[in-house]
Design a protein around this motif. Structure first.
Motif, PDB file in Angstrom:
ATOM      1  N   GLU A 134      45.883  41.710  16.747  1.00  0.00           N
ATOM      2  CA  GLU A 134      47.399  41.958  17.687  1.00  0.00           C
ATOM      3  C   GLU A 134      49.093  42.551  16.471  1.00  0.00           C
ATOM      4  N   VAL A 135      48.823  40.952  15.415  1.00  0.00           N
ATOM      5  CA  VAL A 135      50.198  40.981  14.833  1.00  0.00           C
ATOM      6  C   VAL A 135      50.057  42.285  13.974  1.00  0.00           C
ATOM      7  N   ARG A 136      48.927  42.309  13.551  1.00  0.00           N
ATOM      8  CA  ARG A 136      48.738  43.011  12.541  1.00  0.00           C
ATOM      9  C   ARG A 136      48.967  44.805  12.968  1.00  0.00           C
ATOM     10  N   ALA A 137      48.417  44.788  14.007  1.00  0.00           N
ATOM     11  CA  ALA A 137      48.215  46.417  14.755  1.00  0.00           C
ATOM     12  C   ALA A 137      49.811  46.646  15.791  1.00  0.00           C
ATOM     13  N   ALA A 138      51.035  45.995  15.397  1.00  0.00           N
ATOM     14  CA  ALA A 138      51.922  46.014  16.100  1.00  0.00           C
ATOM     15  C   ALA A 138      52.948  46.466  14.838  1.00  0.00           C
ATOM     16  N   LEU A 139      52.729  45.542  13.526  1.00  0.00           N
ATOM     17  CA  LEU A 139      53.427  46.398  12.699  1.00  0.00           C
ATOM     18  C   LEU A 139      52.962  47.557  12.296  1.00  0.00           C
ATOM     19  N   ALA A 140      51.587  47.618  11.465  1.00  0.00           N
ATOM     20  CA  ALA A 140      51.224  49.431  11.463  1.00  0.00           C
ATOM     21  C   ALA A 140      51.399  50.119  12.175  1.00  0.00           C
ATOM     22  N   LYS A 141      52.033  49.593  13.427  1.00  0.00           N
ATOM     23  CA  LYS A 141      52.470  50.861  14.410  1.00  0.00           C
ATOM     24  C   LYS A 141      54.162  51.207  13.663  1.00  0.00           C
ATOM     25  N   CYS A 142      54.973  50.344  13.134  1.00  0.00           N
ATOM     26  CA  CYS A 142      56.306  50.250  13.175  1.00  0.00           C
ATOM     27  C   CYS A 142      56.352  51.257  11.654  1.00  0.00           C
ATOM     28  N   GLY A 143      54.920  51.457  10.719  1.00  0.00           N
ATOM     29  CA  GLY A 143      54.907  52.249   9.890  1.00  0.00           C
ATOM     30  C   GLY A 143      54.608  51.167   8.483  1.00  0.00           C
ATOM     31  N   LEU A 144      54.202  50.281   8.782  1.00  0.00           N
ATOM     32  CA  LEU A 144      53.973  49.412   7.663  1.00  0.00           C
ATOM     33  C   LEU A 144      52.543  49.418   7.676  1.00  0.00           C
ATOM     34  N   THR A 145      52.349  49.962   5.878  1.00  0.00           N
ATOM     35  CA  THR A 145      51.048  49.430   5.343  1.00  0.00           C
ATOM     36  C   THR A 145      50.582  47.882   5.118  1.00  0.00           C
ATOM     37  N   THR A 146      48.703  47.851   5.152  1.00  0.00           N
ATOM     38  CA  THR A 146      48.854  46.861   5.218  1.00  0.00           C
ATOM     39  C   THR A 146      49.047  45.612   3.955  1.00  0.00           C
ATOM     40  N   LYS A 147      49.382  45.952   2.098  1.00  0.00           N
ATOM     41  CA  LYS A 147      49.921  45.248   1.610  1.00  0.00           C
ATOM     42  C   LYS A 147      52.123  44.687   1.981  1.00  0.00           C
ATOM     43  N   HIS A 148      52.556  45.770   3.098  1.00  0.00           N
ATOM     44  CA  HIS A 148      53.653  45.188   3.386  1.00  0.00           C
ATOM     45  C   HIS A 148      53.048  44.340   4.438  1.00  0.00           C
ATOM     46  N   ILE A 149      52.806  44.446   4.900  1.00  0.00           N
ATOM     47  CA  ILE A 149      52.396  43.377   6.164  1.00  0.00           C
ATOM     48  C   ILE A 149      51.707  41.799   5.966  1.00  0.00           C
ATOM     49  N   GLU A 150      51.484  42.130   4.503  1.00  0.00           N
ATOM     50  CA  GLU A 150      50.552  40.803   3.811  1.00  0.00           C
ATOM     51  C   GLU A 150      52.429  40.154   3.151  1.00  0.00           C
ATOM     52  N   SER A 151      53.648  41.284   3.127  1.00  0.00           N
ATOM     53  CA  SER A 151      54.482  40.961   1.884  1.00  0.00           C
ATOM     54  C   SER A 151      55.114  39.457   2.450  1.00  0.00           C
ATOM     55  N   ARG A 152      56.181  39.229   1.590  1.00  0.00           N
ATOM     56  CA  ARG A 152      57.327  38.175   1.793  1.00  0.00           C
ATOM     57  C   ARG A 152      58.429  39.093   3.389  1.00  0.00           C
ATOM     58  N   GLU A 212      61.903  48.790   5.400  1.00  0.00           N
ATOM     59  CA  GLU A 212      60.628  47.827   6.045  1.00  0.00           C
ATOM     60  C   GLU A 212      61.371  46.630   5.930  1.00  0.00           C
ATOM     61  N   LYS A 213      62.346  46.607   6.300  1.00  0.00           N
ATOM     62  CA  LYS A 213      63.032  45.180   6.770  1.00  0.00           C
ATOM     63  C   LYS A 213      63.521  45.109   7.852  1.00  0.00           C
ATOM     64  N   ALA A 214      63.747  46.664   8.072  1.00  0.00           N
ATOM     65  CA  ALA A 214      63.983  47.069   9.599  1.00  0.00           C
ATOM     66  C   ALA A 214      63.574  47.836  10.520  1.00  0.00           C
ATOM     67  N   LYS A 215      62.213  48.100   9.618  1.00  0.00           N
ATOM     68  CA  LYS A 215      60.734  48.165  10.670  1.00  0.00           C
ATOM     69  C   LYS A 215      60.033  46.923  11.254  1.00  0.00           C
ATOM     70  N   VAL A 216      60.450  45.913  10.580  1.00  0.00           N
ATOM     71  CA  VAL A 216      59.971  44.511  11.037  1.00  0.00           C
ATOM     72  C   VAL A 216      60.810  44.085  12.149  1.00  0.00           C
ATOM     73  N   ASN A 265      59.550  33.913   5.200  1.00  0.00           N
ATOM     74  CA  ASN A 265      58.010  34.274   5.475  1.00  0.00           C
ATOM     75  C   ASN A 265      57.818  35.612   5.495  1.00  0.00           C
ATOM     76  N   THR A 266      56.475  35.439   5.709  1.00  0.00           N
ATOM     77  CA  THR A 266      55.724  36.684   5.491  1.00  0.00           C
ATOM     78  C   THR A 266      55.933  37.538   6.742  1.00  0.00           C
ATOM     79  N   CYS A 267      55.847  38.736   6.503  1.00  0.00           N
ATOM     80  CA  CYS A 267      55.721  40.044   8.082  1.00  0.00           C
ATOM     81  C   CYS A 267      55.146  39.353   9.562  1.00  0.00           C
ATOM     82  N   ILE A 268      53.768  38.898   9.070  1.00  0.00           N
ATOM     83  CA  ILE A 268      52.692  38.346   9.458  1.00  0.00           C
ATOM     84  C   ILE A 268      53.548  37.055  10.259  1.00  0.00           C
ATOM     85  N   GLU A 269      53.788  36.018   9.574  1.00  0.00           N
ATOM     86  CA  GLU A 269      54.901  34.712  10.571  1.00  0.00           C
ATOM     87  C   GLU A 269      56.336  35.076  11.040  1.00  0.00           C
ATOM     88  N   GLU A 270      56.571  36.667  10.734  1.00  0.00           N
ATOM     89  CA  GLU A 270      57.760  36.743  11.092  1.00  0.00           C
ATOM     90  C   GLU A 270      57.756  37.417  12.904  1.00  0.00           C
TER      91      GLU A 270
END
Length: 517
Positions: free
Chosen positions: A418-436, A444-448, A401-406
């Motif tokens: 809301e999904v993107r905002a929740a991930l960004a709050k955990c310290g992940l950048t846009t590029k990470h959020i769209e990655s698998r 970063e996995k721990a932050k997801v 999965n990508t982080c968003i799908e996860e």
């Protein structure tokens, strides 16, 4: 010089990790490689060990350098014992011994001239074996195995029966026995308990060869290194001294850069304003043009984009009953008992930290309390209205999965925003959020996973080594969030700096284990 890296550039997809980085390592340097999660520390290790081919640049090792790399992903062969794996560290000596025995075999048929030659060869090999401690290999193996707590597991255990943490200990022990010219250690303390971290600290303090150490455990890092290399914004910067000295110099540099940036922006604004007002008038056009030239030639200062700082706020469920759990003569284990009969009790509002050596059943206890595994005997009574959030130590299955799908799969009613905002709050950048998830670093996995946990409504958090892989900022923020949390917390940790401020009480699991320690 042991290692030289010149003009190294590397990226994954459209994510640049390094841009024209240069680095050199000298004999005996003890380097701490630091940086936030996802800045490329493990990637750097993989490039210098040849596991990854960089996009550009050169990596050159000195001739005949033996490199020892502690890699969390090394596979151990089935059917081999811990002792056999550790003895592999000396396989080159065993080959020499075999060659020597061959020579002895030939001596029977040799004429006097040949015999002379063969005796000479045997002498050379004999000296090499003695100098490399060949005849005390067993006691060397025992000494290091004891230091890292492997003798408790039994050196005749099959390595495939071991937990992730125990496997890491075996790999670390083998590495230390090999005594390479340079050690590369990627978060070695993640799976060690306090007493073995202490042992490794003393070992590295006395280590005469070079090492590069990645660690987010600052007290440990500070006690063994004399140089810092900081990875940030695709660059690698060298600082002499420990982490605390790095922090001071880094802050000063950052403030100086910000002040210079402000001054330059002010000057640019004034020049642009002058050009705009004067370029149309014939009498002042030349002055305007010369200011424009100055503007064009200016070396513009760029400030790095601020990295998102993680913010953790756990969502509260309704209050639980007074009892969280109570055990009656509970004996935990899989095939054989790991504990004596336990009578433990936890009530609402308690925050309990469990600590103790690896492999004595701390995770097994958590899973037995949660009802995920059946105890060998005894029972667990869980309280009413429990809304449990569980953070597992290791997640084994591959995740495509990508982080968003996860996150979406857990919270299907959320909008994409809301999904993107929740991930960004955990310290992940846009590029990470769209990655698998599978291409992310451990931190970063721990932050997801934390993102999913903090957005669930809970009144009991069960956390198994949540700080493994987390960078300094995320660890501090998690500590703050747990102190603020109104529910109950059951936490396994090997970092006193982390759990002492959070826990209302601590349980030493070594006092109830059946393991010989």
């Amino acid at each position: 010089m042991i290692l030289s890296v010149k003009d190294l550039s590397h990226g994954f997809g459209d994510r640049a990790i390094f841009h024209e980085v240069s680095f050199r390592l000298l004999k005996g340097e003890h380097v701490g490689l630091i940086g936030a999660n996802g800045e490329g520390k493990s990637t750097f290790m993989n490039i210098i060990t040849g596991k990854l081919e960089p996009d550009a640049g050169k990596v050159e090792w000195a001739k005949n350098v033996r490199v020892g790399y502690l890699d969390q992903h090394t596979v151990l062969e089935k059917g081999r014992t811990i002792r056999e794996v550790l003895q592999d560290a000396f396989h080159y000596l065993f080959s020499m011994e075999a060659a020597m025995n061959d020579i002895y075999g030939k001596m029977g048929e040799a004429d006097p001239d040949e015999l002379e030659k063969l005796l000479e060869e045997v002498g050379v090999i004999q000296d090499a074996l003695t100098n490399n401690d060949f005849y005390i290999i067993d006691s060397k193996v025992e000494e290091i195995a004891r230091g890292l707590g492997l003798t408790d597991l039994g050196l005749d255990r099959d390595v495939t029966e071991l937990s992730g943490g125990q496997r890491t200990k075996v790999l670390l022990a083998k590495l230390l026995l090999e005594k390479p010219e340079i050690l590369l250690l990627d978060e070695p303390t993640n799976y060690l308990d306090e007493q073995h971290i202490e042992w490794l600290k003393r070992y590295l303090q006395e280590y005469e060869n070079a090492f590069i150490l990645i660690s987010h455990d600052i007290p440990f890092l500070n006690s063994v290194i004399n140089l810092i290399y900081h990875v940030e914004n695709q660059e690698l910067t060298r600082y002499v001294g420990d982490y605390d000295q790095f922090k001071q110099v880094y802050e000063v540099k950052k403030q100086q850069l910000e002040a210079a940036y402000k001054r330059q922006q002010q000057e640019v604004a004034e020049l642009k304003d002058f050009v705009a007002r004067n370029k149309a008038r014939v009498s002042t056009r030349n002055m305007a043009m010369s200011r424009q030239k100055k503007l064009d030639k200016m070396d513009m200062i760029e400030l790095a984009a601020e990295k998102p700082k993680p913010e953790f706020h756990f969502k509260q469920a309704r209050t639980s009953g007074k009892l969280i759990f109570e055990t009656k003569d509970l004996v935990i284990g899989y095939d054989e008992p790991l504990s004596r009969p336990l009578n433990l009790k936890m009530e609402r509002g308690q925050k309990i930290a469990l600590y103790g050596a690896n492999g004595i059943g701390k995770t097994t206890l958590l899973r037995s309390l949660l009802g995920e595994i059946t105890p060998i005997s005894g029972e667990v009574e869980r309280g009413e209205f429990l809304h449990i959030g569980y953070f597992e130590q290791e997640v084994k299955e591959q995740n495509s999965n990508t982080c968003i799908e996860e996150v979406w799969s857990t919270f299907p009613s959320y909008t994409q925003y809301e999904v993107r905002a929740a991930l960004a709050k955990c310290g992940l950048t846009t590029k990470h959020i769209e990655s698998r998830v599978s291409v992310l670093s451990g931190g970063e996995k721990a932050k997801v996973r934390l993102c999913k946990l903090i957005n669930e409504e809970t009144n009991l958090l069960v956390l198994d080594e949540p700080t493994n892989h987390l960078d300094v900022d995320a660890k501090e923020e998690l500590k703050r969030a747990l102190k603020e949390y109104k529910g109950s917390v059951l936490l396994i940790s090997h970092e006193p700096e982390f759990y002492q401020d959070v826990a209302t009480e601590t349980w030493n699991c070594e006092s109830w284990t059946t393991k010989v320690l």
